[in-house]
Design an enzyme around this catalytic site. Structure first.
Site, mmCIF file in Angstrom:
data_model
loop_
_atom_site.group_PDB
_atom_site.id
_atom_site.type_symbol
_atom_site.label_atom_id
_atom_site.label_comp_id
_atom_site.label_asym_id
_atom_site.label_seq_id
_atom_site.Cartn_x
_atom_site.Cartn_y
_atom_site.Cartn_z
ATOM 1 N N PRO A 1 1.088 -1.325 0.144
ATOM 2 C CA PRO A 1 -0.180 -0.011 -0.101
ATOM 3 C C PRO A 1 0.923 1.366 -0.004
ATOM 4 O O PRO A 1 1.842 1.304 0.793
ATOM 5 C CB PRO A 1 -0.779 -0.213 1.249
ATOM 6 C CG PRO A 1 -0.729 -1.569 1.584
ATOM 7 C CD PRO A 1 0.496 -2.146 1.090
ATOM 8 N N GLU A 2 0.465 2.181 -1.070
ATOM 9 C CA GLU A 2 1.239 3.361 -0.930
ATOM 10 C C GLU A 2 0.373 4.577 -0.476
ATOM 11 O O GLU A 2 -0.478 4.236 0.155
ATOM 12 C CB GLU A 2 1.647 3.749 -2.328
ATOM 13 C CG GLU A 2 2.402 2.639 -3.011
ATOM 14 C CD GLU A 2 2.715 2.839 -4.394
ATOM 15 O OE1 GLU A 2 2.784 3.841 -4.884
ATOM 16 O OE2 GLU A 2 2.988 1.834 -5.316
#
Length: 282
Positions: free
Chosen positions: A2-3
């Protein structure tokens, strides 16, 4: 992993539903999911009795602000999702998933459940009157947030001027800009017309302005779409992110460019994939 858009989507979801809920206890199903304190019992006792009052994000880290029953500071509940972590807002009666690592029971019969297939993610309790970066030491390494004033075109120019590394590698450096990762670096480079292998010090002023603008644009668009789900990422309700369906180049190796129909190419840079259009990016 996840960014920034995915973590921000989770933060916003948690900030909507958890404030005012008291942590009434929990269960740690995998001890190494707890990074601090060293003893799981100390982690649980440290957060139990506190109320979640707000959530903050720094790069890819989440910080749940805790308040003690007397109104004093209760420290923070820190979370890093790493590659496959999920924070899910559930009814405690929901069957426990195979990869559930931590269960936190809250008031009003709610549960915050941490699920992580690859088990790289971590949780912290940061005690009151303790700076989070003294416990969550990765926070010390982070550069400015993309939407902060400090992350300006002038800042990018100054940081990249003496660097020969490929621009894709530079954008993945969390000390340059916090939260940007593989997906959105590829997308920003496409929108700015830059190839991933372009040396950082060879980017002229106009293209640098386009790159800065593109970073903010793709992050904003993805946040509005609830992030990107290619495998494990889900929001707090278990819902996929929608950005992947409109991605310009990421994970589209061999598919036609959405602008010129040239097949998208994929290459390896420092062990990471990079996707680009050989026609639109020069």
């Amino acid at each position: 992993m996840p960014e920034l858009p995915e973590v921000e989507t989770v933060r916003r979801g948690l900030a909507r539903v958890t404030p005012g809920h008291r942590l009434e206890g929990g269960q740690v199903l995998l001890d190494r999911a707890i990074a601090h304190p060293a003893q799981v019992a100390t982690f649980l006792s440290g957060i139990t009795g506190s109320t979640l009052s707000d959530w903050h994000r720094r790069g890819k880290y989440l910080l749940g602000q805790l308040t003690r029953p007397d109104g004093g500071a209760g420290g923070y509940l820190g979370v890093h999702l790493r590659m496959t972590g999920q924070l899910l807002w559930l009814d405690p009666e929901t069957p426990v998933q195979a990869h559930c690592r931590v269960r936190l029971w809250l008031s009003d019969n709610r549960e915050l459940r941490y699920v992580d297939q690859r088990t790289f993610g971590r949780l912290w309790w940061v005690p009151p009157d303790t700076a989070p970066d003294t416990i969550m030491t990765g926070l010390r390494l982070l550069g400015p947030e993309p939407f902060d004033d400090q992350f300006s075109v002038a800042y990018l120019r100054q940081r990249l001027a003496r660097s020969r590394r490929p621009i894709k590698n530079a954008l993945l450096d969390q000390a340059l800009v916090a939260g940007l990762g593989n997906i959105y670096a590829d997308e920003a480079l496409f929108l700015s017309g830059l190839r991933p292998l372009t040396p950082s010090d060879r980017i002229g002023p106009q293209r640098l302005e386009r790159l800065h603008s593109a970073i903010l644009k793709v992050l904003t668009t993805s946040i509005e779409s609830g992030g990107t789900t290619f495998s494990d990422y889900r929001d707090i309700y278990g819902i996929n992110g929608n950005y992947g369906g409109v991605a310009w180049v990421y994970d589209r190796d061999g598919q036609p460019c959405r602008v010129c129909e040239t097949p998208i190419r994929r290459l390896k840079l420092a062990g990471r994939s990079a996707h680009y259009c050989p026609q639109c990016q020069r």
